[in-house]
Scaffold this motif. Structure first.
Motif, PDB file in Angstrom:
ATOM      1  N   HIS A  47     -32.043  11.303  40.867  1.00 16.40           N
ATOM      2  CA  HIS A  47     -31.275  12.113  39.927  1.00 16.40           C
ATOM      3  C   HIS A  47     -30.871  13.393  40.636  1.00 16.40           C
ATOM      4  CE1 HIS A  47     -32.484   9.501  36.599  1.00 16.40           C
ATOM      5  NE2 HIS A  47     -33.682   9.535  37.129  1.00 16.40           N
ATOM      6  N   GLU A  48     -29.622  13.487  41.021  1.00 18.17           N
ATOM      7  CA  GLU A  48     -29.164  14.682  41.701  1.00 18.17           C
ATOM      8  C   GLU A  48     -28.784  15.738  40.674  1.00 18.17           C
ATOM      9  OE1 GLU A  48     -25.584  12.577  40.487  1.00 18.17           O
ATOM     10  OE2 GLU A  48     -27.494  12.024  41.386  1.00 18.17           O
ATOM     11  N   PRO A  49     -28.833  17.035  41.018  1.00 20.64           N
ATOM     12  CA  PRO A  49     -28.464  18.072  40.082  1.00 20.64           C
ATOM     13  C   PRO A  49     -26.967  18.015  39.769  1.00 20.64           C
ATOM     14  CG  PRO A  49     -28.806  18.987  42.265  1.00 20.64           C
ATOM     15  CD  PRO A  49     -29.216  17.550  42.325  1.00 20.64           C
ATOM     16  N   ALA A  96     -33.532  19.081  50.507  1.00 22.06           N
ATOM     17  CA  ALA A  96     -34.476  19.916  51.253  1.00 22.06           C
ATOM     18  C   ALA A  96     -35.567  20.504  50.369  1.00 22.06           C
ATOM     19  CB  ALA A  96     -33.722  21.034  51.973  1.00 22.06           C
ATOM     20  N   PHE A  97     -35.201  20.967  49.156  1.00 20.67           N
ATOM     21  CA  PHE A  97     -36.147  21.741  48.343  1.00 20.67           C
ATOM     22  C   PHE A  97     -36.643  21.008  47.094  1.00 20.67           C
ATOM     23  CE2 PHE A  97     -33.674  24.942  50.653  1.00 20.67           C
ATOM     24  CZ  PHE A  97     -34.694  25.644  51.267  1.00 20.67           C
ATOM     25  N   LEU A  98     -35.891  20.033  46.605  1.00 16.39           N
ATOM     26  CA  LEU A  98     -36.312  19.319  45.400  1.00 16.39           C
ATOM     27  C   LEU A  98     -36.829  17.918  45.709  1.00 16.39           C
ATOM     28  CD1 LEU A  98     -33.526  20.334  42.840  1.00 16.39           C
ATOM     29  CD2 LEU A  98     -35.729  21.426  43.283  1.00 16.39           C
ATOM     30  N   GLY A  99     -36.736  17.521  46.972  1.00 18.50           N
ATOM     31  CA  GLY A  99     -37.272  16.226  47.363  1.00 18.50           C
ATOM     32  C   GLY A  99     -36.458  15.036  46.891  1.00 18.50           C
ATOM     33  N   TYR A 100     -35.148  15.243  46.634  1.00 24.17           N
ATOM     34  CA  TYR A 100     -34.326  14.130  46.173  1.00 24.17           C
ATOM     35  C   TYR A 100     -33.984  13.201  47.333  1.00 24.17           C
ATOM     36  CZ  TYR A 100     -33.633  16.332  41.673  1.00 24.17           C
ATOM     37  OH  TYR A 100     -33.845  16.874  40.446  1.00 24.17           O
ATOM     38  N   LYS A 101     -33.971  11.919  47.031  1.00 25.84           N
ATOM     39  CA  LYS A 101     -33.529  10.924  47.994  1.00 25.84           C
ATOM     40  C   LYS A 101     -32.207  10.368  47.496  1.00 25.84           C
ATOM     41  CE  LYS A 101     -34.685   6.477  50.092  1.00 25.84           C
ATOM     42  NZ  LYS A 101     -35.617   5.322  50.079  1.00 25.84           N
ATOM     43  N   PHE A 113     -23.265  21.507  49.800  1.00 28.05           N
ATOM     44  CA  PHE A 113     -24.445  22.364  49.915  1.00 28.05           C
ATOM     45  C   PHE A 113     -25.479  22.060  48.823  1.00 28.05           C
ATOM     46  CE2 PHE A 113     -21.067  25.092  51.872  1.00 28.05           C
ATOM     47  CZ  PHE A 113     -21.527  24.940  53.180  1.00 28.05           C
ATOM     48  N   THR A 114     -25.010  21.697  47.627  1.00 30.31           N
ATOM     49  CA  THR A 114     -25.954  21.356  46.562  1.00 30.31           C
ATOM     50  C   THR A 114     -26.748  20.105  46.932  1.00 30.31           C
ATOM     51  OG1 THR A 114     -24.483  22.300  44.892  1.00 30.31           O
ATOM     52  CG2 THR A 114     -26.197  20.833  44.111  1.00 30.31           C
ATOM     53  N   VAL A 147     -29.498  24.584  42.250  1.00 30.32           N
ATOM     54  CA  VAL A 147     -30.811  23.994  42.517  1.00 30.32           C
ATOM     55  C   VAL A 147     -31.891  24.728  41.734  1.00 30.32           C
ATOM     56  CG1 VAL A 147     -32.540  23.617  44.317  1.00 30.32           C
ATOM     57  CG2 VAL A 147     -30.149  23.095  44.763  1.00 30.32           C
ATOM     58  N   TYR A 148     -31.790  26.054  41.648  1.00 26.71           N
ATOM     59  CA  TYR A 148     -32.749  26.843  40.869  1.00 26.71           C
ATOM     60  C   TYR A 148     -32.699  26.438  39.396  1.00 26.71           C
ATOM     61  CZ  TYR A 148     -34.868  30.835  38.496  1.00 26.71           C
ATOM     62  OH  TYR A 148     -35.646  31.634  37.682  1.00 26.71           O
TER      63      TYR A 148
END
Length: 420
Positions: A411-413, A172-177, A165-166, A233-234
Motif C-alpha cells: 500500500h503506497e501513500p 526507505a522510511f516506511l518499509g514499503y515493497k 520522491f514519495t 510520508v509523514y
C-alpha cells in the motif's frame, strides 16, 4: 426604524447561512451528476490556481513586476484555512439535524427513526499538523520562487517529480515493497522530467529569458517536491492513523501554515538576498509593505491573489470529494488533465514559447503516472495480454513478474497536490 433594520439584517444573515448550508449539503449528495461536477470543478479550479499565481507574477506597478512568493504562499494557506471554515459549517449543520431528530426534554429523548450517530469531532492532538504545515510552507514558498523564474507549464509538469520522491521515501522510511511496474512508472516520470527540463534550457528562443534563472527555477521546483514527499510520508505514517476528515486536515494545515508564515514575514523583511530570488529594489527576501503598496496602486494584483485564495479552497474541496466519491487514481488522472489545461492556456496568455519537444516530456510524465498508479495500461495487460501468453519463456516470465499486482500486500501513500 433601527430595530427593524437590525431584525431584517439578522433574518437576511440567517437566510444566507441556510443557503450556504443547503449548497454544501446538495454538493455532497451522491450521484453521477455530482461526480461530473466535482471532476470538472477540480480541473478548473486546479488550473486557475497556477494560472492566477503566474498572472500575479506578470503584473506590474510601474516598472516593478509583482514578485512576492511568500505573500502568495500566505494567500494559498488562507485558501486552505477556508476548508476548515467549511468543515465546521458542515459539522454544525449535521449537529443541528441530529438534535432536530433527537429532541431532549424533561421526560427523556424523543428519537426519530434515523439511526445516524451524533456527530463528534475526532479526538487527536492538532499539533501533529505543525510539521506538515512547516513542510508545506517551505515547499510552497520555494515553488512560488521557481514559478517566478520559469514558465507555468514547466512548473506544473515538473511537479510530477513528487511521485518519484514519495515512492523512494516510502520504500526507505516506511518499509514499503513496491511492485515492479511502479518502478517502471517512476522511470518514465524521471525521463519526462529530464525532457521538460532540458527543453526549457535548450529550446527557449526568447532573448529576454535568463537561462540561469530558468535552470534555477526548474531545480527549485524539483527540490520542493522532495519536501512535499517528506510531508506525504509523514502524513501517511502519523496523521492517517487518527482518521482525521480530509477537509479538517487541510484546514488545520492551512491554519498553522498561515499563522507561522504570517509571523515569518516580518523577519524576512530584514533578510537580504541576491537579485535572482527577489525583485525588491532593496534586495529584501520578502517586502510585504512594498507588496501592499503595489496592490494598492494596481488593484488587478488583488484580483489575481483573490483568485489564488478561492481556487485553492475549491480545489481542495473538489479533490477531497473526488477521492471520496470516485477514487484517488481518478484524482491523479484529473490532475494530469489540469497540467494539459495549464499548458494550453499559458501559451497565449503568458506568451510562452511552444516547444514541441515538451510534448514528448508531457507524454512520458503522463505514461509514468498511469503506470505508477496502475491505470488503464496495467489492468489491460493483466486482463488481455497475460492470459493469452502461451508456453513459459524468459520473456513471458519477465512480463508476469513486471505486471503482477499484489496490492493486498503493498500500500503506497497517496500522492495528492493541494497547492499551487
Amino acid at each position: 426604524m433601527l430595530k427593524a433594520s437590525v431584525e431584517w439584517l439578522f433574518h437576511l444573515s440567517q437566510f444566507r447561512f441556510h443557503q450556504l448550508i443547503c449548497f454544501f449539503r446538495l454538493a455532497m449528495a451522491r450521484g453521477p451528476a455530482f461526480a461530473v461536477f466535482i471532476s470538472v470543478l477540480m480541473v478548473i479550479t486546479g488550473s486557475l490556481n497556477t494560472i492566477c499565481a503566474k498572472w500575479a507574477d506578470s503584473l506590474k506597478d510601474g516598472d516593478l513586476i509583482f514578485n512576492h512568493p511568500f505573500l502568495q504562499a500566505l494567500c494559498m494557506f488562507f485558501g486552505e484555512f477556508l476548508c476548515l471554515v467549511v468543515f465546521f459549517l458542515l459539522f454544525a449543520w449535521r449537529k443541528y439535524k441530529y438534535h432536530q431528530q433527537n429532541i431532549e426534554g424533561d421526560g427523556g429523548a424523543i428519537r426519530d427513526l434515523s439511526e445516524v450517530e451524533e456527530p463528534i469531532l475526532p479526538q487527536f492532538n492538532p499539533l501533529i499538523f505543525v510539521f506538515p504545515a512547516c513542510c508545506d510552507i517551505l515547499a510552497t514558498s520555494i515553488m512560488y520562487i521557481g514559478l517566478n523564474l520559469t514558465t507555468a507549464s514547466s512548473f506544473q509538469m515538473l511537479r510530477g517529480a513528487v511521485i518519484l520522491f514519495t515512492g523512494l521515501l516510502a520504500v526507505a522510511f516506511l518499509g514499503y515493497k513496491m511492485q515492479q511496474f511502479k518502478w517502471l512508472g517512476m522511470l518514465f516520470v524521471t525521463a519526462g522530467l529530464a525532457v521538460v527540463g532540458v527543453a526549457d534550457i535548450l529550446f527557449d528562443s526568447d532573448p529576454h529569458d535568463d537561462t540561469n534563472g530558468i535552470i534555477t527555477g526548474d531545480l527549485l521546483i524539483i527540490m520542493a517536491q522532495i519536501i512535499v514527499a517528506c510531508q506525504m510520508v509523514y502524513e501517511q505514517k502519523y496523521v492517517q492513523q487518527y482518521d482525521v476528515p480530509a477537509l479538517f486536515a487541510v484546514g488545520l494545515e492551512g491554519l498553522f501554515g498561515m499563522s507561522i508564515l504570517g509571523l515569518l514575514l516580518f523577519p524576512m523583511y530584514y533578510i537580504r538576498v541576491p537579485s535572482t530570488f527577489s525583485a525588491d529594489p532593496e534586495g529584501r527576501l520578502e517586502n510585504v509593505f512594498l507588496a501592499l503598496k503595489e496592490i494598492q496602486d494596481n488593484p488587478t494584483i488583488a484580483v489575481a491573489l483573490s483568485g489564488t485564495i478561492v481556487s485553492i479552497a475549491f480545489f481542495n474541496f473538489a479533490g477531497v470529494s473526488v477521492t471520496k466519491e470516485l477514487s484517488a487514481t481518478t484524482r491523479m488522472v484529473l490532475d494530469s488533465v489540469r497540467t494539459l489545461v495549464i499548458w494550453v492556456v499559458s501559451i497565449p496568455l503568458f506568451h510562452e514559447t511552444f516547444i514541441p519537444v515538451q510534448l514528448l516530456g508531457f507524454g512520458l510524465l503522463i505514461l509514468g503516472m498511469f503506470i505508477y498508479n496502475d491505470l488503464l495500461i496495467g489492468p489491460f495487460i493483466r486482463r488481455s495480454v497475460l492470459p493469452s501468453m502461451g508456453e513459459s519463456t524468459p520473456c513471458n516470465s519477465c512480463c508476469l513478474s513486471l505486471w503482477a499486482s499484489d496490492s493486498l500486500e503493498d500500500h503506497e501513500p497517496l500522492v495528492n497536490e493541494d497547492d499551487p
